[in-house]
Design a protein around this motif. Structure first.
Motif, PDB file in Angstrom:
ATOM      1  N   PRO A  33     -24.866-109.145   8.945  1.00 11.72           N
ATOM      2  CA  PRO A  33     -25.676-108.025   9.443  1.00 11.72           C
ATOM      3  C   PRO A  33     -27.173-108.218   9.277  1.00 11.72           C
ATOM      4  O   PRO A  33     -27.964-107.520   9.917  1.00 11.72           O
ATOM      5  CB  PRO A  33     -25.165-106.831   8.621  1.00 11.72           C
ATOM      6  CG  PRO A  33     -24.607-107.435   7.370  1.00 11.72           C
ATOM      7  CD  PRO A  33     -24.042-108.765   7.777  1.00 11.72           C
ATOM      8  N   ARG A  34     -27.570-109.163   8.425  1.00  9.86           N
ATOM      9  CA  ARG A  34     -29.003-109.413   8.212  1.00  9.86           C
ATOM     10  C   ARG A  34     -29.517-110.580   9.052  1.00  9.86           C
ATOM     11  O   ARG A  34     -30.659-111.004   8.882  1.00  9.86           O
ATOM     12  CB  ARG A  34     -29.258-109.685   6.729  1.00  9.86           C
ATOM     13  CG  ARG A  34     -28.978-108.490   5.828  1.00  9.86           C
ATOM     14  CD  ARG A  34     -29.229-108.802   4.372  1.00  9.86           C
ATOM     15  NE  ARG A  34     -28.363-109.892   3.895  1.00  9.86           N
ATOM     16  CZ  ARG A  34     -27.090-109.751   3.542  1.00  9.86           C
ATOM     17  NH1 ARG A  34     -26.522-108.551   3.607  1.00  9.86           N
ATOM     18  NH2 ARG A  34     -26.380-110.780   3.130  1.00  9.86           N
ATOM     19  N   ALA A  35     -28.666-111.098   9.952  1.00 10.16           N
ATOM     20  CA  ALA A  35     -29.072-112.252  10.765  1.00 10.16           C
ATOM     21  C   ALA A  35     -28.764-112.025  12.239  1.00 10.16           C
ATOM     22  O   ALA A  35     -28.293-112.905  12.943  1.00 10.16           O
ATOM     23  CB  ALA A  35     -28.357-113.504  10.259  1.00 10.16           C
ATOM     24  N   VAL A  94     -26.897-104.351  18.659  1.00  4.81           N
ATOM     25  CA  VAL A  94     -27.182-104.853  17.307  1.00  4.81           C
ATOM     26  C   VAL A  94     -26.345-104.110  16.285  1.00  4.81           C
ATOM     27  O   VAL A  94     -25.726-104.714  15.387  1.00  4.81           O
ATOM     28  CB  VAL A  94     -28.687-104.709  16.980  1.00  4.81           C
ATOM     29  CG1 VAL A  94     -28.959-105.011  15.512  1.00  4.81           C
ATOM     30  CG2 VAL A  94     -29.522-105.628  17.879  1.00  4.81           C
ATOM     31  N   ARG A  95     -26.306-102.801  16.412  1.00  5.29           N
ATOM     32  CA  ARG A  95     -25.566-102.002  15.430  1.00  5.29           C
ATOM     33  C   ARG A  95     -24.053-102.196  15.559  1.00  5.29           C
ATOM     34  O   ARG A  95     -23.321-102.105  14.568  1.00  5.29           O
ATOM     35  CB  ARG A  95     -25.966-100.531  15.573  1.00  5.29           C
ATOM     36  CG  ARG A  95     -27.397-100.341  15.050  1.00  5.29           C
ATOM     37  CD  ARG A  95     -27.983 -98.995  15.283  1.00  5.29           C
ATOM     38  NE  ARG A  95     -29.323 -98.944  14.680  1.00  5.29           N
ATOM     39  CZ  ARG A  95     -30.270 -98.099  15.023  1.00  5.29           C
ATOM     40  NH1 ARG A  95     -30.044 -97.225  15.980  1.00  5.29           N
ATOM     41  NH2 ARG A  95     -31.444 -98.123  14.424  1.00  5.29           N
ATOM     42  N   TYR A  96     -23.601-102.486  16.781  1.00  2.31           N
ATOM     43  CA  TYR A  96     -22.185-102.829  16.931  1.00  2.31           C
ATOM     44  C   TYR A  96     -21.879-104.124  16.175  1.00  2.31           C
ATOM     45  O   TYR A  96     -20.881-104.217  15.450  1.00  2.31           O
ATOM     46  CB  TYR A  96     -21.810-102.983  18.405  1.00  2.31           C
ATOM     47  CG  TYR A  96     -20.432-103.569  18.578  1.00  2.31           C
ATOM     48  CD1 TYR A  96     -19.296-102.789  18.370  1.00  2.31           C
ATOM     49  CD2 TYR A  96     -20.265-104.916  18.894  1.00  2.31           C
ATOM     50  CE1 TYR A  96     -18.025-103.339  18.479  1.00  2.31           C
ATOM     51  CE2 TYR A  96     -19.005-105.471  19.003  1.00  2.31           C
ATOM     52  CZ  TYR A  96     -17.883-104.671  18.800  1.00  2.31           C
ATOM     53  OH  TYR A  96     -16.633-105.225  18.887  1.00  2.31           O
ATOM     54  N   LEU A  97     -22.750-105.113  16.324  1.00  2.00           N
ATOM     55  CA  LEU A  97     -22.538-106.385  15.626  1.00  2.00           C
ATOM     56  C   LEU A  97     -22.558-106.186  14.110  1.00  2.00           C
ATOM     57  O   LEU A  97     -21.830-106.863  13.376  1.00  2.00           O
ATOM     58  CB  LEU A  97     -23.605-107.397  16.040  1.00  2.00           C
ATOM     59  CG  LEU A  97     -23.491-107.959  17.462  1.00  2.00           C
ATOM     60  CD1 LEU A  97     -24.676-108.868  17.777  1.00  2.00           C
ATOM     61  CD2 LEU A  97     -22.185-108.729  17.644  1.00  2.00           C
ATOM     62  N   GLN A  98     -23.384-105.268  13.638  1.00  6.22           N
ATOM     63  CA  GLN A  98     -23.427-104.993  12.197  1.00  6.22           C
ATOM     64  C   GLN A  98     -22.083-104.473  11.683  1.00  6.22           C
ATOM     65  O   GLN A  98     -21.767-104.620  10.505  1.00  6.22           O
ATOM     66  CB  GLN A  98     -24.523-103.970  11.888  1.00  6.22           C
ATOM     67  CG  GLN A  98     -25.935-104.516  12.024  1.00  6.22           C
ATOM     68  CD  GLN A  98     -26.991-103.440  11.813  1.00  6.22           C
ATOM     69  OE1 GLN A  98     -26.770-102.264  12.112  1.00  6.22           O
ATOM     70  NE2 GLN A  98     -28.150-103.839  11.309  1.00  6.22           N
ATOM     71  N   SER A  99     -21.290-103.890  12.572  1.00 11.60           N
ATOM     72  CA  SER A  99     -19.994-103.346  12.165  1.00 11.60           C
ATOM     73  C   SER A  99     -18.892-104.408  12.122  1.00 11.60           C
ATOM     74  O   SER A  99     -17.784-104.127  11.652  1.00 11.60           O
ATOM     75  CB  SER A  99     -19.571-102.222  13.121  1.00 11.60           C
ATOM     76  OG  SER A  99     -19.159-102.755  14.378  1.00 11.60           O
TER      77      SER A  99
END
Length: 471
Positions: A247-249, A236-241
């Protein structure tokens, strides 16, 4: 649920052998003690540039088209990797129709065998019409992300839709047993098909090899559900990057055991939603015994055989759960099995085969429950975990699922609502099995023979539910 024979292929040839002599189909049986001998086939071909490539098949287990990578044919040697597997093969070409070699397992066991050249595979490979065929209408990227807390590096594939982002995204969490990024089960690449459908629908998808599988580091067998939940959160945190991702979905889809891991991760505020495919909200003993009963009935076992097996598992779990010392637990387990030997001996051979009961019973068969992760399962309160999940949740199951029964759905709903979650959707799919295929009996034996990997109505429902929550 995975009986696959795993391997990492390394064929060693003398320098006098032409690499092109390896083209063709090579078939042989590996003699393994204590299990059905796998009939292995290597199908080696060349592309338009003359470079060799290979696929592996396990014929009698109906496991076909196992992917290989990094094939090198030079200096009289041929090497290739099979990322989803964890075995090593070395061999040499004896003549134009014989390859002699051995598999070397991770625990250093060695199994020698020969492969003979054939004109065709002994049986035709099953069709998997839902698997995507290039060119794809979206981008795929090989990625690596870190679970820094555990010191684990995870290797996976990120699928990105075409068009203007940022896109909603999802991390896929597979079921039990070391799984590759495609969650390959009886030749069905469940997560490949799921990722393809969702990406075409405008949702980015991250799927990764489990710890110790493919290029991912770490040890699968020593990891608990909580460890795998940390790996998913790292995804999840990788995708946020990634700038292509909203990042909110970012949400989760967990299948089977992944449906128990996902709620642990979903307690994080970084998770926007969770889909539980055949997840559970019950204790370990209830889940085991419900599956034992369903499989037994579906396979034609007698009521007496099912009753004995349920009582036997209750006693095994009771002994191991109450005794933290492994050495003492083994002694108590052997003693606890003795009273059941007479009952098992009175069952028919057919009953014992269906229920997988040896006669006499062997305590060693239950030693896997002594591992740290399995001991953690005894004390995990899955309902309490679900009560902590506040994001929107979709829980689905198939009416013919005999591995995780649909009775879990109302339990999941109750746990979520008891925790104050009002964004809960529960959906039962009639006629679907544990893989969410359209099935007749729902038994595992059907899985490889069904061409469909996931029923289209299940794919469409999940995609629509996710898009409704994130757009």
């Amino acid at each position: 649920m995975k009986r696959y024979f795993t391997s990492l292929l390394l064929l060693t040839l003398t320098s006098s052998i032409n690499a092109q002599d390896l083209k063709g189909i090579w078939v042989g049986t590996v003699n393994l003690t204590g299990m059905e001998p796998p009939e292995v086939a290597f199908e080696i071909s060349a592309n338009s540039a003359g470079q060799l490539r290979s696929r592996m098949h396990i014929i009698n287990q109906k496991v076909f088209n196992i992917e290989t990578e990094n094939l090198v044919a030079a200096g009289g040697q041929l090497k290739m990797d099979i990322p989803a597997m964890s075995t090593h093969y070395e061999g040499r070409l004896i003549n134009d129709s014989t390859l002699s070699g051995f598999f070397l397992m991770k625990d250093k066991r060695k199994f020698s065998f020969e492969l003979k050249k054939r004109d065709a595979l002994p049986v035709a490979a099953q069709k998997r019409p839902q698997e995507p065929v290039p060119p794809l209408p979206y981008q795929e990227e090989e990625v690596t992300f870190e679970n820094r807390h555990a010191g684990v590096s995870l290797s996976g594939t990120l699928s990105l839709p075409t068009g203007k982002g940022p896109f909603p995204a999802v991390v896929l969490i597979p079921g039990s047993g070391p799984s590759d990024r495609n969650e390959t089960i009886f030749t069905h690449k469940v997560f490949l098909v799921l990722a393809d459908y969702l990406t075409r629908a405008g949702i980015a998808v991250l799927r990764a090899d489990d710890r110790g599988v493919g290029k991912s580091t770490g040890n699968y067998e020593s990891a608990t559900n909580e460890d795998f939940a940390e790996d998913a959160l790292a995804g999840v945190r990788y995708l946020q990057s990634r700038k292509e991702v909203n990042p909110r979905a970012i949400g989760l889809i967990g299948h089977s055991l992944g449906g128990e891991i996902a709620p642990i991760t979903a307690a994080s505020p970084d998770v926007a939603y969770a889909v539980l495919m055949a997840g559970s909200a019950s204790d370990m003993a209830t889940a085991y015994n419900e599956s034992i009963t369903a499989v037994g009935k579906g396979s034609g076992a007698s009521a007496a055989a099912i009753k004995v097996n349920v009582r036997l598992m209750d006693k095994v779990l009771e002994v191991i759960g109450a005794e933290p010392n492994d050495s003492i637990a083994k002694i108590k387990l052997a003693a606890a099995l003795l009273p059941f030997d007479k009952e098992v001996a009175q069952l028919s051979a057919r009953d014992r085969e269906i229920m997988e009961l040896t006669q006499p019973l062997h305590a060693e068969e239950f030693y896997p429950f002594l591992s740290g992760p399995r001991r953690a399962d005894f004390f995990r309160n899955q309902a309490a975990i679900l009560q902590k999940v506040k994001c929107p949740v979709l829980a689905i199951n198939g009416s013919k699922d005999v591995q995780v029964l649909p009775a879990q759905l109302p339990r999941i709903e109750k746990a979520l609502r008891d925790g104050g979650n009002k964004q809960v959707t529960i959906k039962l799919f009639p006629g679907k099995n544990h893989l969410f295929q359209n099935a007749k009996s729902g038994l595992l034996a059907e899985y490889p023979d069904i061409e469909q990997t996931i029923a289209p109505d299940v794919l469409a429902y999940m995609a629509a539910w996710i898009k409704h929550r994130v757009y």
